[in-house]
Scaffold this motif. Structure first.
Motif, mmCIF file in Angstrom:
data_model
loop_
_atom_site.group_PDB
_atom_site.id
_atom_site.type_symbol
_atom_site.label_atom_id
_atom_site.label_comp_id
_atom_site.label_asym_id
_atom_site.label_seq_id
_atom_site.Cartn_x
_atom_site.Cartn_y
_atom_site.Cartn_z
ATOM 1 N N TYR A 183 0.811 -1.206 0.000
ATOM 2 C CA TYR A 183 0.000 0.000 0.000
ATOM 3 C C TYR A 183 0.846 1.258 0.000
ATOM 4 O O TYR A 183 1.941 1.301 0.581
ATOM 5 C CB TYR A 183 -0.940 -0.017 1.210
ATOM 6 N N GLN A 185 0.240 5.780 0.222
ATOM 7 C CA GLN A 185 -0.704 6.867 0.454
ATOM 8 C C GLN A 185 -1.107 7.533 -0.860
ATOM 9 O O GLN A 185 -0.315 7.658 -1.792
ATOM 10 C CB GLN A 185 -0.085 7.919 1.380
ATOM 11 N N GLY A 303 3.992 3.856 3.368
ATOM 12 C CA GLY A 303 3.510 2.607 2.806
ATOM 13 C C GLY A 303 3.777 1.417 3.693
ATOM 14 O O GLY A 303 4.554 1.491 4.651
ATOM 15 N N TYR A 328 -5.038 4.909 1.680
ATOM 16 C CA TYR A 328 -4.130 4.076 0.905
ATOM 17 C C TYR A 328 -4.742 3.410 -0.324
ATOM 18 O O TYR A 328 -5.950 3.144 -0.377
ATOM 19 C CB TYR A 328 -3.552 2.988 1.806
#
Length: 558
Positions: A183, A185, A303, A328
């Motif tokens: 993930y 942002q 992340g 995310y």
């Protein structure tokens, strides 16, 4: 090694001790199926018709996750009190789950209803439910008809826990994505020109460049705490093109561990490199779950690898703070030559949900109560809310106003207007109702898109997507056995002992390998692999392979 419990985690950041709710007696399912009507004749809420057979009762309930206490005037709990007559005295998890379970088992201190767990099942804490369902729970019987054999414990053939997720009816629309991924942002993606990382190098290059501009940010986060250490343990299998089977990869129906394989070494060596570059949170490997969520909720984490449901509470806190850009998007990174396999079709959450303990005084009343909530009226109330207050009906389709959506995103509002703590582990309808509406707002296609913040719609437009699920390849049908992480290893067995040993080794050696000086990585890794070879891992593999064969034989369509 570590199982994945695939469900949205609805707990908030604040642990609680215990909650006593007076919800008060119980209706037969036919009573709960009726509903009240508004003056214009539209359906509103489940009707209150109390059965003469049932007496008011207080049921104790243990939930194995931390939740924040609902407000005393919570409207859904008040409705349950008024219309079913059952009082729930709810206890939520505080601290370490395994320690709590050990204390419960040692003292035989069981609530009437408890969330399912392999350890509790092995300890004989639950009563079989199949006969109770056959006799007293027609709604539950209908709900589970297509997965009846899958629900049963392979060792005893009994059904002990009512699965809480992934029994579908009607049409399934996947909009959100709750699964594993790497993930980043949304603000990071925007500033970097909306890149699409496909490899570890590309992913960490994005983090490095962004952190160089924003040195106060945390680069990469992970979690190595309690049973939630899968963010640290599971990435290698996905990077190598395999779905989430826990501690094994399965090829051609044959499972083997991957902790000692090159696919694992490659990943942890990469973490060692980024740690040396100052891109990894040095507290990541020693922090607990609440600390992890708090960092995500701070908006400072660029992340991480995780399953979306596992950090969802941190993200919901960001939404409540209107920090949409700090939420995310997940990406399916793979090693060169590997084929993506992150997103899967939802699988039955075996042994997760509610079970009735051996200490319950009136199991019949409990199963009738749970059955009464498996009507469309109750499910709409539990999932959508109160018609008129929480959603509207336009031309037969459920929708919400911007104001209603804003409230639903607010954690404080939910404490007074949703029954998340109780509902999370209940049997639930998923897919669509008989009127064609999705069972919850998040999977109603138009409502999902309309509910997105402008920043979210901007991100989707940049990637030419309409949903978050589209960032991941549409999955094929799951293998019959899938997933291997749901296989019960049986407490005290050689397989369980070996699995525990391998988990302990991972907790010990992976942090050492990641935090070591780069020149020392190879030595630490060799020590780790040597210790795994002494762990009797073959017993673990044998158990998994035996159960894979059993599932293929017993779960295949005939």
């Amino acid at each position: 090694m570590v199982k994945k419990i695939k469900r949205p985690v609805l707990a908030t950041l604040v642990p609680v001790l215990a909650l006593g709710l007076t919800l008060t007696g119980c209706t037969d399912s036919k009573d709960a199926a009726s509903s009240t009507t508004s003056p214009n004749g539209s359906q509103t809420t489940p009707a209150a018709t109390q059965s003469n057979e049932m007496k008011p009762v207080t049921l104790s309930l243990f939930i194995d996750s931390p939740y924040q206490q609902p407000t005393p005037d919570n409207k859904i709990y008040k409705m349950i009190k008024e219309k079913t007559g059952v009082s729930l005295k709810m206890e939520f998890l505080v601290g370490d789950l395994q320690q709590k379970l050990g204390v419960m088992i040692a003292g035989g201190d069981y609530s009437d209803i408890m969330t399912g767990n392999d350890k509790l099942i092995a300890a004989g804490a639950f009563i079989p439910l199949e006969d109770l369902i056959e006799k007293y729970a027609p709604n539950l019987k209908k709900h589970y008809a297509n997965v009846w054999n899958q629900m049963k414990d392979p060792a005893s053939g009994h059904l002990y826990v009512l699965p809480n997720y992934n029994v579908f009816s009607g049409q399934f629309n996947e909009t959100a994505y709750e699964g594993p991924g790497f993930y980043l942002q949304k603000d990071v993606l925007k500033e970097m020109g909306y890149p699409t990382p496909k490899t570890l190098d590309e992913y960490f290059d994005i983090i490095a460049k962004y952190k160089a501009k924003h040195p106060d940010m945390i680069g990469f986060e992970t979690l190595n705490f309690d049973w939630r250490n899968f963010p640290l343990l599971n990435p290698p299998e996905h990077l190598a093109g395999h779905p989430n089977d826990g501690g094994v990869i399965v090829e051609n129906g044959k499972a083997q561990i991957f902790a000692d394989k090159d696919i694992a070494k490659t990943y942890y060596k990469k973490l060692n490199e980024i740690n040396a570059q100052g891109l990894m949170d040095r507290e990541a490997l020693v922090q607990n779950y609440d600390q992890y969520l708090a960092k995500i909720a701070s908006g400072r984490v660029i992340g991480m690898f995780d399953q979306h449901w596992n950090f969802g509470d941190g993200e919901r806190s960001l939404i409540s703070q209107n920090k949409i850009g700090s939420t995310y998007v997940g990406f399916p990174l793979v090693y060169p030559g590997a084929k993506e396999y992150y997103r899967d079709r939802p699988v039955l959450n075996i042994n997760r949900g509610y079970g009735i303990s051996t200490k319950a005084k009136d199991p019949v009343q409990i199963i009738k109560f749970l059955d009464s909530l498996m009507t469309e009226d109750w499910q709409k109330t539990l999932q959508w809310g109160i018609q008129g207050d929480d959603y509207l009906v336009k031309d037969g389709k459920f929708a919400r106003t911007p104001e209603q959506r804003a409230k639903a995103d607010d954690n404080t509002w939910k404490l007074g207007n949703k029954a998340e703590a109780f509902f999370a582990n209940l049997p639930k309808m998923q897919g669509t109702y008989s009127d064609g509406n999705a069972t919850d707002p998040g999977t109603q296609p138009q409502e999902f898109y309309d509910s997105l913040k402008p920043q979210d719609q901007e991100v989707l437009k940049a990637y030419n997507h309409k949903t978050w699920a589209e960032f991941f390849k549409t999955p094929d049908e799951n293998p019959v056995y899938y997933p291997a992480w749901s296989i019960d290893l049986v407490d005290g067995s050689p397989a369980k002992v070996a699995n525990t040993k391998m988990n302990d080794l991972a907790v010990k050696y992976l942090p050492k390998a990641i935090l070591a000086k780069p020149d020392d990585f190879e030595g630490v890794w060799k020590d780790y692999v040597d210790q795994i070879s002494k762990s009797n891992f073959k017993a673990y593999e044998d158990r998994i392979n035996d159960q894979i064969s059993w599932r293929i034989k017993n779960w295949s369509s005939k």
